[in-house]
Design a protein around this motif. Structure first.
Motif, PDB file in Angstrom:
ATOM      1  N   LEU A 235      18.613  -7.840 -11.918  1.00 47.31           N
ATOM      2  CA  LEU A 235      19.292  -8.943 -12.599  1.00 47.31           C
ATOM      3  C   LEU A 235      18.454 -10.224 -12.702  1.00 47.31           C
ATOM      4  CD1 LEU A 235      23.024  -8.602 -11.466  1.00 47.31           C
ATOM      5  CD2 LEU A 235      21.959  -7.923 -13.613  1.00 47.31           C
ATOM      6  N   ASP A 237      15.505 -10.503 -13.514  1.00 43.69           N
ATOM      7  CA  ASP A 237      14.681 -10.374 -14.722  1.00 43.69           C
ATOM      8  C   ASP A 237      15.408 -10.900 -15.952  1.00 43.69           C
ATOM      9  OD1 ASP A 237      12.830  -9.202 -13.103  1.00 43.69           O
ATOM     10  OD2 ASP A 237      12.618  -7.364 -14.289  1.00 43.69           O
ATOM     11  N   TYR A 238      16.732 -10.964 -15.881  1.00 43.31           N
ATOM     12  CA  TYR A 238      17.540 -11.465 -16.990  1.00 43.31           C
ATOM     13  C   TYR A 238      17.932 -12.931 -16.788  1.00 43.31           C
ATOM     14  CZ  TYR A 238      18.231  -6.482 -18.076  1.00 43.31           C
ATOM     15  OH  TYR A 238      18.046  -5.153 -18.379  1.00 43.31           O
ATOM     16  N   TYR A 291      22.551  -1.833 -20.750  1.00 45.71           N
ATOM     17  CA  TYR A 291      21.854  -2.651 -19.745  1.00 45.71           C
ATOM     18  C   TYR A 291      20.461  -3.038 -20.239  1.00 45.71           C
ATOM     19  CZ  TYR A 291      25.036  -2.153 -15.717  1.00 45.71           C
ATOM     20  OH  TYR A 291      26.082  -2.248 -14.844  1.00 45.71           O
ATOM     21  N   HIS A 295      21.398  -9.055 -22.050  1.00 49.43           N
ATOM     22  CA  HIS A 295      20.859  -9.922 -21.017  1.00 49.43           C
ATOM     23  C   HIS A 295      21.893 -10.908 -20.482  1.00 49.43           C
ATOM     24  CE1 HIS A 295      16.346  -9.312 -22.162  1.00 49.43           C
ATOM     25  NE2 HIS A 295      16.994  -8.193 -21.928  1.00 49.43           N
ATOM     26  N   ALA A 296      23.068 -10.992 -21.113  1.00 47.97           N
ATOM     27  CA  ALA A 296      24.110 -11.911 -20.665  1.00 47.97           C
ATOM     28  C   ALA A 296      25.130 -11.143 -19.832  1.00 47.97           C
ATOM     29  CB  ALA A 296      24.787 -12.566 -21.865  1.00 47.97           C
ATOM     30  N   LEU A 300      26.654  -7.289 -20.114  1.00 49.41           N
ATOM     31  CA  LEU A 300      26.382  -6.339 -19.032  1.00 49.41           C
ATOM     32  C   LEU A 300      27.680  -5.767 -18.485  1.00 49.41           C
ATOM     33  CD1 LEU A 300      23.549  -8.277 -17.161  1.00 49.41           C
ATOM     34  CD2 LEU A 300      23.281  -6.146 -18.438  1.00 49.41           C
ATOM     35  N   ALA A 362      12.947  -4.326 -16.030  1.00 51.88           N
ATOM     36  CA  ALA A 362      14.358  -3.952 -16.010  1.00 51.88           C
ATOM     37  C   ALA A 362      14.735  -3.117 -17.226  1.00 51.88           C
ATOM     38  CB  ALA A 362      15.221  -5.205 -15.935  1.00 51.88           C
ATOM     39  N   GLU A 363      14.265  -3.527 -18.421  1.00 56.20           N
ATOM     40  CA  GLU A 363      14.613  -2.777 -19.630  1.00 56.20           C
ATOM     41  C   GLU A 363      14.099  -1.344 -19.562  1.00 56.20           C
ATOM     42  OE1 GLU A 363      13.117  -5.676 -19.585  1.00 56.20           O
ATOM     43  OE2 GLU A 363      14.305  -7.115 -20.749  1.00 56.20           O
TER      44      GLU A 363
END
Length: 394
Positions: A235, A237-238, A291, A295-296, A300, A362-363
């Protein structure tokens, strides 16, 4: 036209068993704090504390297999009580330990008792519920444990601020409370089959259908454990807080609880096992792809609902398939063998997940997990012939 499939009322003993397991799960938060307790109370490094926790984890694998064997030989209720009382004793030992060596011994003993009651609990459901209702019964157990898990987090947040050792005391008390409920409401074990029974003497490890389910189940468990372990790490990373994972896990639990009526919809209930698991895997893949793209936190949360619906469609079906594959005399061992998938995944998930997160971000991590879900869907369909053999249920 009725859109809901007819359903039979689950037997009273099974409903009370599910309640008892939920009571037990209310206290199942102490292990998350084992490493913290060791490092803070005994002044050792995180690495040393992690080794003790790893000792617990490794001990859970033979614990589940032993639980399956005892469930078929000693009896369901006796094995559940043995596991619960063993857990309570070990947790009280950890709470009272005055040295690192004593904590390590009780941590391993806790691991050896920790999974004893899982196979007999699952086998008891298979014994008492008709084959047509087993997927719903296992899903209801999963939902009850999810609901109790949310309550466990609240208890941990309050008791843990006082003294971490009391977390293990509360956990032990919930084990004993569960044991009392089981002892009072669950009928005593009947005579178990003798060793000469052909079905009982056969090895679950030689059943190709069970091994196919074990392979599929290990892949699914790996995906699930990577989500549990890596979501808080991913998380940031976002631009979100790691603690926001708690919100998403709560959304997942609420989805599994609120989504139980979905299993009664005729189109869902009519799905054969392989197709049902494949559809569930498609939902999980969609959520995990979400996911990778979202990114918000609200987006999510929507993705979390998607993969949790997939979990809802898969989990009960998978255990029902294994219960149907097993001879009645060997249900405990079959369910125990299948359950080792979680032990394998618990060992592999931290290694595989952290490597993917470090190398792909993360992606990339979530995209890989979405691909793994699609692989699970394909694997489920590929073993359709094996797992569709007639049920052995009486």
């Amino acid at each position: 036209m009725h859109i809901l499939a007819p359903r039979g009322r689950l037997p009273r003993g099974i409903r009370l068993l599910i309640v008892a397991r939920a009571v037990n799960r209310l206290g199942a938060f102490s292990l998350s704090f084992l490493t913290v307790l060791i490092s803070t109370d005994f002044g050792v490094s995180a690495a040393t504390a992690g080794l003790v926790s790893a000792g617990f984890g490794l001990a859970t694998v033979p614990s589940r297999l032993l639980g399956g064997h005892l469930a078929d030989r000693l009896g369901r209720r006796r094995t559940i009580l043995l596991g619960l009382i063993g857990c309570a004793v070990a947790q009280l030992g950890i709470a009272a330990a005055g040295s690192l060596a004593v904590v390590a011994v009780f941590a391993v003993l806790l691991g050896l008792a920790f999974e004893l009651f899982e196979p007999p609990s699952q086998a008891m459901i298979a014994d008492g519920v008709p084959a047509a209702d087993r997927a719903r019964a296992y899903s209801l157990l999963n939902a009850a444990l999810a609901a109790a898990g949310m309550g466990a987090g609240l208890i941990a947040a309050s008791v843990g601020r006082w003294d971490l050792r009391w977390l293990f005391v509360v956990d032990a008390l919930t084990c004993l409370a569960c044991a009392v409920i089981i002892a009072v409401v669950v009928p005593a074990d009947g005579p178990r089959p003798g060793r000469a029974t052909t079905a009982a003497s056969s090895s679950a490890w030689r059943d190709p259908a069970l091994l196919a389910m074990l392979g599929c189940g290990t892949l699914l468990a790996l995906v699930y454990m990577v989500i549990m372990i890596l979501l808080p790490l991913a998380l940031p990373d976002y631009g979100l807080q790691a603690a926001d994972a708690g919100i998403l896990f709560t959304v997942s639990a609420l989805t599994i609880i609120a989504g139980q009526p979905l299993l009664r919809l005729r189109p869902v209930a009519a799905l054969p096992p392989a197709e049902g698991m494949a559809v569930g895997a498609a939902f999980m893949a969609t959520g995990l792809a979400g996911y990778a793209l979202a990114h918000a936190l609200p987006a999510l949360a929507v993705a979390t609902v998607m993969w949790s619906v997939g979990d809802l469609l898969i989990m009960g079906r998978a255990y029902a398939v294994v219960a149907d594959l097993a001879p009645p005399e060997a249900r405990g061992r079959y369910l125990a063998v299948y359950g080792t998938s979680w032990g394998f995944a618990t060992v592999a998930a931290p290694i595989a997940g952290t490597q993917l997160l470090e190398r792909l971000g993360a992606e990339g991590l979530w995209a890989c997990l979405a691909g793994a879900c699609l692989l699970f869907a394909a694997a489920s369909m590929s073993v359709k012939r094996l797992i569709s053999r007639p049920s052995t249920a009486p």
